[in-house]
Design an enzyme around this catalytic site. Structure first.
Site, PDB file in Angstrom:
ATOM      1  N   LYS A 109      27.597  23.052 -41.921  1.00 44.97           N
ATOM      2  CA  LYS A 109      27.223  22.522 -43.312  1.00 44.97           C
ATOM      3  C   LYS A 109      27.762  23.037 -44.567  1.00 44.97           C
ATOM      4  O   LYS A 109      27.809  24.519 -44.411  1.00 44.97           O
ATOM      5  CB  LYS A 109      25.701  22.675 -43.555  1.00 44.97           C
ATOM      6  CG  LYS A 109      24.933  21.209 -43.161  1.00 44.97           C
ATOM      7  CD  LYS A 109      23.445  21.437 -42.943  1.00 44.97           C
ATOM      8  CE  LYS A 109      22.973  22.259 -44.157  1.00 44.97           C
ATOM      9  NZ  LYS A 109      22.530  21.196 -45.065  1.00 44.97           N
ATOM     10  N   ILE A 129      14.433  11.232 -26.418  1.00 47.28           N
ATOM     11  CA  ILE A 129      14.127  11.441 -27.704  1.00 47.28           C
ATOM     12  C   ILE A 129      13.805  10.174 -28.838  1.00 47.28           C
ATOM     13  O   ILE A 129      13.506  10.368 -29.879  1.00 47.28           O
ATOM     14  CB  ILE A 129      15.129  12.218 -28.314  1.00 47.28           C
ATOM     15  CG1 ILE A 129      15.683  13.448 -27.776  1.00 47.28           C
ATOM     16  CG2 ILE A 129      15.012  12.881 -29.992  1.00 47.28           C
ATOM     17  CD1 ILE A 129      14.446  14.467 -27.201  1.00 47.28           C
ATOM     18  N   SER A 186      15.678   6.854 -29.453  1.00 44.54           N
ATOM     19  CA  SER A 186      16.624   5.777 -29.640  1.00 44.54           C
ATOM     20  C   SER A 186      17.317   5.569 -28.209  1.00 44.54           C
ATOM     21  O   SER A 186      17.546   6.383 -27.332  1.00 44.54           O
ATOM     22  CB  SER A 186      17.685   5.864 -30.559  1.00 44.54           C
ATOM     23  OG  SER A 186      18.425   7.119 -30.232  1.00 44.54           O
ATOM     24  N   TRP A 225      17.301  13.835 -46.479  1.00 45.05           N
ATOM     25  CA  TRP A 225      18.182  12.665 -46.345  1.00 45.05           C
ATOM     26  C   TRP A 225      18.251  11.575 -47.571  1.00 45.05           C
ATOM     27  O   TRP A 225      19.015  10.628 -47.188  1.00 45.05           O
ATOM     28  CB  TRP A 225      18.210  12.259 -44.796  1.00 45.05           C
ATOM     29  CG  TRP A 225      18.747  13.252 -43.875  1.00 45.05           C
ATOM     30  CD1 TRP A 225      19.457  14.511 -44.172  1.00 45.05           C
ATOM     31  CD2 TRP A 225      18.839  13.439 -42.598  1.00 45.05           C
ATOM     32  NE1 TRP A 225      19.975  15.022 -43.066  1.00 45.05           N
ATOM     33  CE2 TRP A 225      19.574  14.453 -41.901  1.00 45.05           C
ATOM     34  CE3 TRP A 225      18.241  12.268 -41.666  1.00 45.05           C
ATOM     35  CZ2 TRP A 225      19.822  14.629 -40.635  1.00 45.05           C
ATOM     36  CZ3 TRP A 225      18.465  12.738 -40.203  1.00 45.05           C
ATOM     37  CH2 TRP A 225      19.116  13.739 -39.860  1.00 45.05           C
ATOM     38  N   GLU A 255      17.762  21.678 -42.723  1.00 40.62           N
ATOM     39  CA  GLU A 255      18.706  21.330 -43.625  1.00 40.62           C
ATOM     40  C   GLU A 255      18.423  21.822 -45.201  1.00 40.62           C
ATOM     41  O   GLU A 255      19.250  21.899 -46.125  1.00 40.62           O
ATOM     42  CB  GLU A 255      19.211  19.918 -43.625  1.00 40.62           C
ATOM     43  CG  GLU A 255      20.107  19.851 -42.472  1.00 40.62           C
ATOM     44  CD  GLU A 255      20.597  18.377 -42.613  1.00 40.62           C
ATOM     45  OE1 GLU A 255      20.616  17.769 -43.592  1.00 40.62           O
ATOM     46  OE2 GLU A 255      21.289  18.024 -41.758  1.00 40.62           O
ATOM     47  N   HIS A 288      10.643  16.476 -33.000  1.00 37.68           N
ATOM     48  CA  HIS A 288      12.152  16.683 -32.505  1.00 37.68           C
ATOM     49  C   HIS A 288      13.051  17.247 -33.688  1.00 37.68           C
ATOM     50  O   HIS A 288      12.923  16.901 -34.709  1.00 37.68           O
ATOM     51  CB  HIS A 288      12.671  15.603 -31.937  1.00 37.68           C
ATOM     52  CG  HIS A 288      14.233  15.312 -31.677  1.00 37.68           C
ATOM     53  ND1 HIS A 288      14.730  16.115 -30.815  1.00 37.68           N
ATOM     54  CD2 HIS A 288      14.956  14.774 -32.346  1.00 37.68           C
ATOM     55  CE1 HIS A 288      16.102  16.093 -30.731  1.00 37.68           C
ATOM     56  NE2 HIS A 288      16.270  15.351 -31.853  1.00 37.68           N
ATOM     57  N   GLU A 320      17.535  20.663 -29.475  1.00 34.79           N
ATOM     58  CA  GLU A 320      18.893  20.671 -28.924  1.00 34.79           C
ATOM     59  C   GLU A 320      18.961  22.208 -28.228  1.00 34.79           C
ATOM     60  O   GLU A 320      18.839  23.274 -28.910  1.00 34.79           O
ATOM     61  CB  GLU A 320      19.850  20.504 -29.957  1.00 34.79           C
ATOM     62  CG  GLU A 320      21.277  20.594 -29.640  1.00 34.79           C
ATOM     63  CD  GLU A 320      22.278  20.423 -30.540  1.00 34.79           C
ATOM     64  OE1 GLU A 320      22.149  19.586 -31.338  1.00 34.79           O
ATOM     65  OE2 GLU A 320      23.056  21.134 -30.727  1.00 34.79           O
ATOM     66  N   HIS A 348      26.068  14.074 -27.056  1.00 36.57           N
ATOM     67  CA  HIS A 348      27.384  13.845 -28.012  1.00 36.57           C
ATOM     68  C   HIS A 348      28.656  13.491 -26.931  1.00 36.57           C
ATOM     69  O   HIS A 348      29.550  12.828 -27.357  1.00 36.57           O
ATOM     70  CB  HIS A 348      27.668  14.900 -28.696  1.00 36.57           C
ATOM     71  CG  HIS A 348      26.657  15.206 -29.484  1.00 36.57           C
ATOM     72  ND1 HIS A 348      25.674  15.844 -29.493  1.00 36.57           N
ATOM     73  CD2 HIS A 348      26.570  14.776 -30.880  1.00 36.57           C
ATOM     74  CE1 HIS A 348      24.659  15.968 -30.581  1.00 36.57           C
ATOM     75  NE2 HIS A 348      25.394  15.162 -31.404  1.00 36.57           N
TER      76      HIS A 348
HETATM   77  N1  GLN Z   1      14.435   9.536 -32.859  1.00 35.59           N
HETATM   78  C1  GLN Z   1      15.443   9.568 -33.260  1.00 35.59           C
HETATM   79  C2  GLN Z   1      16.534   8.945 -32.274  1.00 35.59           C
HETATM   80  O1  GLN Z   1      16.362   9.309 -31.015  1.00 35.59           O
HETATM   81  C3  GLN Z   1      16.000  11.053 -33.529  1.00 35.59           C
HETATM   82  C4  GLN Z   1      17.387  11.198 -34.125  1.00 35.59           C
HETATM   83  C5  GLN Z   1      17.649  12.487 -34.513  1.00 35.59           C
HETATM   84  O2  GLN Z   1      17.032  13.488 -34.268  1.00 35.59           O
HETATM   85  N2  GLN Z   1      18.695  12.644 -35.273  1.00 35.59           N
HETATM   86  O3  GLN Z   1      17.746   8.431 -32.483  1.00 35.59           O
HETATM   87 ZN    ZN Z   2      18.086  14.729 -32.558  1.00 38.20          ZN
END
Ligand code: GLN
Ligand code: ZN
Length: 759
Positions: free
Chosen positions: A116, A435, A437, A565, A609, A645, A669, A698
Site C-alpha cells: 500500500k 471463506i 465466495s 473501502w 488498512e 476473516h 491469510e 491467488h
Molecule cells: N467472504 C469474502 C469472500 O470469500 C471475503 C473476501 C475478502 O476477504 N476479501 O470472497
Molecule cells: Zn480474504
C-alpha cells in the site's frame, strides 16, 4: 499572483482507457506502439483537463505504477527482469505483473512485491535493495514527456519521488541498511535534475511524503544530507509532503535547502501557521487546500477565511494545490447521469477540484467579488448538504447513543461459550470450511447484470441464484466440508452488495480509482446517516441452510471494512460513521440468528488498512475499530459462533487488538508467508480459535495435501490443535470450479489425516 498547480492527475482516463489499453496489449491484441500512442493520448487529454493551472505535473502518468517508473529512471530494475529478454516495456510489465509458474525457459519470474502507498488504497511495486544495489540514470521517459507537454503548450513541472522517500519505500533483501545506499543514489538524482533543467524546466516537484511518518534520527539526518547535496542543482525544488502532518519533522522540512515546500493543509490545518512563521523568507509555500483523497466539494468561503490572511503575509510566495495527487479520486463527476441531483451537487472529482482551485486563486488574486457567483453557488451547495434530511437522521444518532456499554460484549467469555457452541453445533477436530465466495462464473455475472438492467425478472433472478446456491452447497457436501457457505453468487462486491441495501450510501457509474496497474475500484459513496431498511442476506442464507443438514455459515461484511473501502462523509468523525455501520450490521447479525443460523462470519478484510501512519495514532483507531466490530458481532447468544476473516499476514503489531475483537474463530491469510504470521502468537497467546489459511487462492495451482498437513502441524506448535480450523487463505470467487474442487478435496483429505494422527 498566486500560482496554481497539481501534484498529479488520475491516469486511468475518464472511461478507464488505460485499463483497456493495457489489457488488450497484454492479451497481444495491440502492438507496443499502439500502447504508447494510447499513453500519449491520455497524457494529452489529462493536460487538457488541467489547462487552468499555472503549472501542470509531468511524469505523474504511468503505465503501471509511478514507483516502478522511478525505479526505471534510477536504473534500478530487479536483476531478474534485467536478465530476461524482451523490450524495455516487456521487462517493465514482467516486473510489474510477474508470471505464474515458470517461463518458457523454466525460470520462475516473480512479480515485484506490492504494498500500500502510505495509507491509501493504491498499491506500488516495492523497490528491492541489497548490498550490491547500484543506480544509473535512465531519464528518457521523463524527458520525452517534458517535451510532449511543451509541444502542447503546457508549462511542465516534472514530478519525481525524492531520494529519501524512494529508499523508505523499498525493502532491503539482505539486511543492508537502506540508508547506506543514499551515497550511491544522490549522484544519480543530481544528474537527473541537471538533465531536466537542460530541458529548460524551472521547477521540479520532489515528493517526500516519508516526512509525515515516524522517522528516527538517521532518517531525519538523511533528509539533510540529501538536500544539501542536491542544492547545487539549477532546478528549483518543491519538496512535497502529503497524507498527514509533519509534527516533529516540521522544522526539518522547513529548513531543507530547497526553493519550496508543499504541505497538505487538509490533513494538517493546524501546521499552516507554524510553517508560515518558520519558512525562510525566500521560499515558496504550496498549500494543499482541496482534499485530494475525498470527493466532497470544498467549502470555498471557509477556506478563504483562513487563506486570505496567509496570502496577505506570503503574497506571491503562496501557491495553491490539491492536498495530494488526484490519483486517489475519480476523474469527472459531470459524467454521472444516475446520481441523485442533490448528492451529485455535493461532489467534486479531479476536474471539479481543479475548478475549485482556480476560483480560490482568483479570489486571492483579484478579490472575492471577482468570483462572486461561484462563491455564492458554492455556499448554497455546502449549506444544502449541511441541512439535508438525506444526510441527517436524528433517529440513528439516538440509536447509536442508546447502545450502552454492554452492546460490545458477549454474554460469557470465549472459554465458557465455547461449550455452548459445541453442544449447539457438533464439529470434528480440525473442522474444515471456506471463506465465503465460490467461483463467480461468467454465467452468474451475466445473470446479475441482466437483473440490474431489468432484463431478468425478480422471480427469474431469484431462481437463478438459488440454482447456483444449490449447486454450491451440493459441491461442498460432496467434498465433505464441515461448515458450508452459500457461495456469495448474488454479490458483485463485498462492500457494494451491502452498501446498496443500506440507506446513506450512493453509487457512481464512473467513479473509478486506480488500485494497482490496470485494476480499478469504484468505492461506494457514504454520504449520510446509515440505516438498514430491511434484512440483506437472510433469505439467501435461509435457503442455503434448508438444503443441508450441515451447519451453514452466514456471511457479512464488517463495519470497518465498509468504512475503509468507501468514500466517507467528512462532516463527522469516521469513528461515528463506523458506529452507525456497526449498528446496521448488528441488526443483520441478529436477524440471521433469529432465522436459525448458528455460525455467522463478519469479514474485516480492510481493518488493517485504516491503520494511521503514525504509531501514536494507532491505539485510538484500533480502539474504535475494534469497538465497531464488537457492536456488530456481539449481540448474539453464547451458542452462536462468530467468525471473522482478514486477508493479510502482517499481524504482529495489532494482534492484541485482533484478540479484543473476541470473534470465536478468525480465519487469516498465512500460506504465502509459510505461517511466519504465527510468530505473532509466540509472544501472545491468542485465546480463541484460528483458521490459518492452508493454501493460496491467488494461484491456480492445486495445493499439495502434505504441504497443508505440514502447515497445520507447524501451526499446532504455537496454538493448541483443538483450536485450529482448516481453510483456504481467502474467498474463491476468482478461481474456476475445476481448480476449486480438487484443491478443496486435497484440503479435506489433509484435515482427515490430521484427525487420524490425533487419535
Ligand atoms: N467472504 C469474502 C469472500 O470469500 C471475503 C473476501 C475478502 O476477504 N476479501 O470472497
Ligand atoms: Zn480474504
Amino acid at each position: 499572483m498566486v500560482i496554481t498547480h497539481s501534484l498529479g492527475f488520475p491516469r486511468i482516463g475518464t472511461r478507464r482507457e488505460l485499463k483497456h489499453a493495457l489489457e488488450t496489449y497484454w492479451q497481444g491484441s495491440i502492438p507496443e506502439e499502439q500502447l504508447e500512442r494510447e499513453g500519449e493520448a491520455l497524457r494529452r487529454k489529462n493536460w487538457g483537463l488541467q489547462d487552468g493551472l499555472d503549472l501542470a505535473p509531468v511524469g505523474d502518468f504511468s503505465f503501471y505504477d509511478h514507483v516502478l517508473d522511478m525505479s526505471v529512471t534510477l536504473g534500478h530494475f530487479p536483476d531478474r527482469a534485467g536478465l530476461a529478454e524482451g523490450s524495455i516495456t516487456d521487462r517493465y510489465f514482467r516486473v510489474a505483473r510477474g508470471r505464474s509458474g515458470n517461463d518458457d525457459r523454466g525460470c520462475e519470474i516473480h512479480a515485484g512485491e506490492m504494498t500500500k502507498w502510505f495509507d491509501t488504497n493504491y498499491h506500488y511495486i516495492v523497490p528491492e535493495f541489497h548490498s550490491e544495489t547500484g543506480f544509473s540514470l535512465n531519464p528518457e521517459r521523463l524527458v520525452a514527456q517534458i517535451r510532449e507537454a511543451r509541444k502542447q503548450g503546457v508549462a511542465p513541472k516534472p514530478v519525481i519521488i525524492g531520494p529519501v522517500t524512494y529508499l523508505w519505500l523499498g525493502k532491503s533483501k539482505d539486511d543492508t541498511d537502506k540508508l547506506s545506499l543514499l551515497d550511491r543514489l544522490l549522484p544519480v538524482y543530481a544528474e537527473l535534475l541537471d538533465r531536466i533543467t537542460a530541458e529548460g524546466v524551472e521547477w521540479v516537484q520532489i515528493d517526500e511524503p516519508a516526512l509525515v511518518t515516524d522517522l528516527d534520527a538517521d532518517w531525519r539526518h538523511a533528509f539533510n544530507v540529501a538536500y544539501h547535496s542536491l542544492k547545487t542543482s539549477q532546478a528549483k525544488l518543491l519538496v512535497t509532503t502529503y497524507f498527514g502532518d509533519l509534527r516533529e519533522n516540521l522544522q526539518l522540512a522547513c529548513e531543507l535547502p530547497v526553493s519550496g515546500l508543499h504541505l497538505d493543509a487538509i490533513s494538517a490545518p493546524e501546521e499552516v501557521a507554524r510553517i508560515v512563521d518558520w519558512l525562510t523568507p525566500l521560499k515558496v509555500l504550496s498549500l494543499g487546500i482541496v482534499d485530494g483523497r475525498n470527493i466532497w466539494r470544498t467549502d470555498l468561503g471557509r477556506t478563504l477565511d483562513w487563506l486570505e490572511p496567509v496570502h496577505d503575509r506570503l503574497g506571491d510566495r503562496l501557491w495553491l494545490a490539491p492536498s495530494c495527487s488526484l490519483l486517489h479520486v475519480p476523474v469527472d463527476v459531470d459524467l454521472e447521469q444516475k446520481l441523485d441531483a442533490d448528492i451529485k451537487g455535493w461532489l467534486a472529482f479531479a476536474v471539479q477540484k481543479l475548478d475549485e482551485l482556480s476560483v480560490l486563486a482568483r479570489a486571492l488574486n483579484s478579490g472575492r467579488t471577482a468570483v462572486n457567483d461561484k462563491l455564492t453557488e458554492n455556499a448554497r451547495v455546502i449549506q444544502s448538504r449541511q441541512v439535508s434530511s438525506r444526510v441527517h437522521n436524528p433517529a440513528i444518532a439516538r440509536a447509536v447513543d442508546s447502545l450502552g456499554s454492554h452492546a460490545g460484549h458477549r454474554r460469557s467469555p470465549h472459554s465458557e461459550r465455547v461449550h455452548a457452541q459445541r453442544r449447539h453445533t457438533v464439529l470434528p477436530a480440525f473442522p474444515t470450511t471456506t471463506i465465503g465466495s465460490f467461483p463467480q462464473t461468467t454465467d452468474i455475472r451475466l445473470a446479475r447484470q441482466q437483473f440490474r438492467k431489468g432484463e431478468l425478472t425478480d422471480t427469474a433472478y431469484v431462481a437463478r441464484i438459488r440454482e447456483e446456491i444449490a449447486y454450491c452447497v451440493d459441491q461442498q457436501e460432496e467434498l465433505g466440508l464441515d461448515v458450508l457457505v452459500h457461495g456469495e453468487a448474488e454479490r458483485n462486491d463485498m462492500v457494494e452488495y451491502f452498501g446498496e441495501q443500506l440507506d446513506g450510501y450512493a453509487f457512481s457509474q464512473f467513479g473509478w480509482v486506480q488500485s494497482y496497474g490496470s485494476r480499478c475500484v469504484k468505492p461506494p459513496i457514504l454520504y449520510g446517516d446509515i440505516s438498514r431498511p430491511k434484512a440483506m442476506t437472510v433469505e439467501w442464507i435461509r435457503y442455503a441452510q434448508s438444503l443441508t443438514g450441515k451447519p451453514l455459515k452466514g456471511m457479512l461484511t464488517g463495519p470497518v471494512t465498509m468504512l475503509n473501502w468507501s468514500f466517507v462523509r467528512d462532516d463527522q468523525p469516521r469513528k461515528d460513521t463506523a458506529q452507525q455501520l456497526a449498528l446496521a450490521i448488528r441488526g443483520e447479525v441478529l436477524d440471521l440468528e433469529k432465522a436459525g443460523v448458528k455460525i455467522i462470519q463478519i469479514d474485516e478484510a480492510a481493518l488493517r488498512e485504516g491503520l494511521p501512519l503514525r504509531r501514536s495514532d494507532r491505539a485510538d483507531y484500533l480502539d474504535w475499530a475494534v469497538h465497531a466490530f464488537r457492536v456488530a458481532a456481539n449481540g448474539v447468544r453464547d451458542e452462536t459462533q462468530i467468525h471473522t476473516h482478514m486477508c493479510y499476514s502482517e499481524f504482529n503489531d495489532i494482534i492484541d487488538s485482533i484478540a479484543r475483537m473476541d470473534a470465536d474463530v478468525i480465519t487469516i491469510e498465512t500460506s504465502r508467508s509459510h505461517m511466519e504470521l504465527l510468530d505473532a502468537f509466540r509472544g501472545f497467546e491468542y485465546p480463541n480459535d484460528i483458521g490459518p489459511g492452508v493454501y493460496d487462492i491467488h494461484s491456480p495451482n492445486i495445493p499439495d495435501k502434505q504441504d497443508m498437513v505440514g502447515l497445520i502441524r507447524k501451526a499446532a506448535e504455537r496454538i493448541p490443535s483443538g483450536r485450529l480450523w482448516v481453510n483456504p487463505d481467502c474467498g474463491l470467487k476468482t478461481r474456476k470450479w475445476e481448480e476449486v474442487v480438487p484443491a478443496l478435496r486435497a484440503m479435506v483429505q489433509a484435515a482427515g489425516e490430521l484427525r487420524q494422527a490425533a487419535q
